[in-house]
Design a protein around this motif. Structure first.
Motif, PDB file in Angstrom:
ATOM      1  N   LEU A 173       0.365  -1.492   0.002  1.00  0.00           N
ATOM      2  CA  LEU A 173      -0.082  -0.118  -0.024  1.00  0.00           C
ATOM      3  C   LEU A 173       0.858   1.063  -0.055  1.00  0.00           C
ATOM      4  O   LEU A 173       0.867   2.121  -0.745  1.00  0.00           O
ATOM      5  CB  LEU A 173      -0.701   0.242   1.169  1.00  0.00           C
ATOM      6  N   LEU A 174       2.194   1.052   1.132  1.00  0.00           N
ATOM      7  CA  LEU A 174       2.933   2.256   0.670  1.00  0.00           C
ATOM      8  C   LEU A 174       3.655   2.586  -0.639  1.00  0.00           C
ATOM      9  O   LEU A 174       3.596   3.681  -1.648  1.00  0.00           O
ATOM     10  CB  LEU A 174       3.973   2.139   1.764  1.00  0.00           C
ATOM     11  N   ASP A 175       4.100   1.800  -1.101  1.00  0.00           N
ATOM     12  CA  ASP A 175       4.210   1.898  -2.828  1.00  0.00           C
ATOM     13  C   ASP A 175       3.435   2.014  -3.451  1.00  0.00           C
ATOM     14  O   ASP A 175       3.269   3.422  -4.437  1.00  0.00           O
ATOM     15  CB  ASP A 175       4.330   0.576  -2.888  1.00  0.00           C
ATOM     16  N   TRP A 176       2.670   1.715  -3.189  1.00  0.00           N
ATOM     17  CA  TRP A 176       1.396   2.218  -4.362  1.00  0.00           C
ATOM     18  C   TRP A 176       0.978   3.799  -3.716  1.00  0.00           C
ATOM     19  O   TRP A 176       0.721   4.410  -4.954  1.00  0.00           O
ATOM     20  CB  TRP A 176       0.070   1.726  -4.031  1.00  0.00           C
ATOM     21  N   LEU A 177       0.354   4.126  -2.942  1.00  0.00           N
ATOM     22  CA  LEU A 177       0.681   5.368  -2.693  1.00  0.00           C
ATOM     23  C   LEU A 177       0.936   6.481  -2.658  1.00  0.00           C
ATOM     24  O   LEU A 177       1.042   7.411  -3.215  1.00  0.00           O
ATOM     25  CB  LEU A 177       0.286   5.832  -1.344  1.00  0.00           C
ATOM     26  N   GLU A 178       2.989   5.869  -3.104  1.00  0.00           N
ATOM     27  CA  GLU A 178       3.940   6.765  -3.352  1.00  0.00           C
ATOM     28  C   GLU A 178       3.720   7.213  -5.501  1.00  0.00           C
ATOM     29  O   GLU A 178       4.481   7.975  -5.399  1.00  0.00           O
ATOM     30  CB  GLU A 178       4.961   6.302  -3.280  1.00  0.00           C
TER      31      GLU A 178
END
Length: 283
Positions: A173-178
């Motif tokens: 999720l963190l990678d997707w938000l980036e």
């Protein structure tokens, strides 16, 4: 036994190493008045038992206990020889650092079989101390801080996974938000669906890891991106940057930026613009 008592600098450092060592055959210890400094004890081989405040913990391999000054305790070997590693420390900021890391008066920690990094760090610090390479104490102070943060991130307490493991669970999720932070349609429900969990559970994970909700994390991510672009894209208007990082209108962007950063986006841009001008003119 390997034990080092490093030189004490004249000034009290933020974190100050008092002793560090390894005992290959740990004897029984009973301290009804505790130890005068913070005391870390971990098992390297064998098994022991440590009691404090009416609690008793098994000290198996890859476990350790951090005790605050003056905490009554006793410990002894179980099932034969018990090899331990220990660190004692104090310092002008020791109490505030330990508290900020979320550790109580007596904290039992455990780490994964494939994560010897905590033991490696202790042995590295011990070898450095044996070489007498830091008479000022500042290197020890920095190494102690790194050791304590390792306990916070790579060890677990209360049967919860280590922080590093919990981060792995939401890393997708963190990678997707980036990549997608600029999409103004992203909200809590979209983030929860992306991770395949409920909104409440998502917020619980973010509060445990970051001290804020998942949506608050997204807002701060957008502001962080704006702080990168404001000085580096001087031809872009504040409105354009606000829209690019995911805000629907400029007024919301400006108000949020001011609330989180204590200044407007334009003031932030001017601050860095002035710094570039001063650098160019040789000031």
């Amino acid at each position: 036994m390997r034990r080092v008592v490093p030189a004490s600098p004249a000034e009290l450092l933020p974190l100050q190493l008092e002793t560090i060592g390894i005992k290959y055959d740990q004897e029984n210890i009973d301290r009804p008045n505790g130890y005068p400094y913070y005391h870390w004890l971990q098992t390297l081989q064998g098994e022991g038992e440590l009691s404090t405040h009416g609690r008793t913990w098994r000290m198996t391999e890859r476990t350790g206990v951090l005790l605050s000054p003056g905490t009554p305790h006793r410990y002894e070997a179980r099932l034969g020889q018990w090899q331990t590693g220990f660190i004692t420390f104090h310092g002008s900021s020791a109490a505030s650092i330990v508290q900020a890391l979320g550790f109580g008066d007596a904290e039992w920690l455990q780490w994964e079989t494939d994560k010897p990094i905590i033991t490696d760090q202790l042995e590295s610090l011990l070898s450095f101390a044996e070489a007498g390479g830091d008479p000022s104490g500042w290197r020890y102070s920095g190494d102690l801080y790194r050791f304590l943060t390792l306990l916070r991130t790579d060890a677990r307490t209360d049967n919860r996974p280590a922080m590093s493991k919990r981060l792995e669970r939401i890393q997708a999720l963190l990678d997707w938000l980036e990549e997608h932070f600029g999409n103004p349609d992203i909200g809590l429900s979209e983030m929860a669906v992306h991770l395949g969990i409920g909104e409440r559970q998502l917020n619980e994970r973010f509060r445990e890891l970051f001290g804020q909700t998942a949506y608050a994390y997204l807002i701060r991510l957008r502001i962080r991106k704006a702080k990168v672009w404001l000085p580096s894209l001087p031809d872009w208007t504040v409105r354009r940057i606000g829209e690019a990082v995911g805000f629907r209108d400029a007024s919301h962007f400006v108000a949020t930026f001011r609330r989180l950063e204590g200044m407007t986006p334009e003031a932030y841009r001017k601050l860095y613009g002035e710094a570039r001008d001063a650098e160019t003119s040789g000031i």
